[in-house]
Structures are given as structure tokens and as C-alpha cells.
Design a protein around this motif. Structure first.
Motif, PDB file in Angstrom:
ATOM      1  N   MET A   1       0.833  -1.196   0.000  1.00 45.38           N
ATOM      2  CA  MET A   1       0.000   0.000   0.000  1.00 45.38           C
ATOM      3  C   MET A   1       0.874   1.255   0.000  1.00 45.38           C
ATOM      4  SD  MET A   1      -2.930  -1.360   2.601  1.00 45.38           S
ATOM      5  CE  MET A   1      -3.877   0.140   2.631  1.00 45.38           C
ATOM      6  N   ALA A   2       1.880   1.278   0.844  1.00 44.43           N
ATOM      7  CA  ALA A   2       2.781   2.431   0.912  1.00 44.43           C
ATOM      8  C   ALA A   2       3.531   2.612  -0.406  1.00 44.43           C
ATOM      9  CB  ALA A   2       3.762   2.256   2.067  1.00 44.43           C
ATOM     10  N   TRP A   3       3.979   1.509  -1.006  1.00 41.57           N
ATOM     11  CA  TRP A   3       4.717   1.549  -2.274  1.00 41.57           C
ATOM     12  C   TRP A   3       3.841   2.105  -3.394  1.00 41.57           C
ATOM     13  CZ3 TRP A   3       4.264  -1.386  -6.886  1.00 41.57           C
ATOM     14  CH2 TRP A   3       5.361  -1.314  -7.745  1.00 41.57           C
ATOM     15  N   LEU A   4       2.594   1.652  -3.455  1.00 37.64           N
ATOM     16  CA  LEU A   4       1.673   2.144  -4.481  1.00 37.64           C
ATOM     17  C   LEU A   4       1.419   3.643  -4.324  1.00 37.64           C
ATOM     18  CD1 LEU A   4      -0.909  -0.781  -4.492  1.00 37.64           C
ATOM     19  CD2 LEU A   4       0.639  -0.170  -6.365  1.00 37.64           C
ATOM     20  N   ILE A   5       1.236   4.087  -3.087  1.00 37.18           N
ATOM     21  CA  ILE A   5       0.989   5.507  -2.829  1.00 37.18           C
ATOM     22  C   ILE A   5       2.232   6.329  -3.148  1.00 37.18           C
ATOM     23  CG2 ILE A   5       0.520   7.215  -1.027  1.00 37.18           C
ATOM     24  CD1 ILE A   5      -1.170   4.930   0.341  1.00 37.18           C
TER      25      ILE A   5
END
Length: 65
Positions: A39-43
């Protein structure tokens, strides 16, 4: 962010963002780490908005209740 992941975890985190991911693994294998890191990587990479994400996780113990 990706430094502490093993190769299978890294593959799941960096999976093409147009694909859905289902992560099934044993206890203590880092599933929650993969989920939150993805999730953090996508954001961080501008591939999604925090408002468009939904994450669901539960334990076997919780599922039995």
C-alpha cells in the motif's frame, strides 16, 4: 522501504499495480508487512490514492469466532 523484504515478499509488493494480489502464507511469514508495504509503495510511486485502497486481514483465531 523495500530493503527488509525477502524475494517472495518483494515480488508481491512490487506486483504490477493493475493486477490484484492474494497473499497466502503461514503464520509469521510477513503477510501484514507485505500488505502494508504494498500500500505504501503504491501511494509513494503515485500509482494510487490512499482513498482508493481497502485492506482486509484477519487471524484464523478471529475467523473461528
Amino acid at each position: 522501504m523495500l530493503d527488509n523484504l525477502n524475494p517472495p515478499q518483494l515480488a508481491a509488493v512490487t506486483l504490477d499495480p493493475t493486477r490484484h494480489a492474494l497473499v497466502l502464507a503461514g503464520a509469521g511469514s510477513g503477510k501484514t508487512r507485505v500488505l502494508t508495504t504494498r500500500m505504501a509503495w503504491l501511494i509513494r510511486n503515485g500509482m494510487t490514492s490512499p482513498h482508493s485502497l481497502l485492506a482486509v486481514t484477519f487471524t484464523n483465531k478471529a475467523a473461528r469466532k
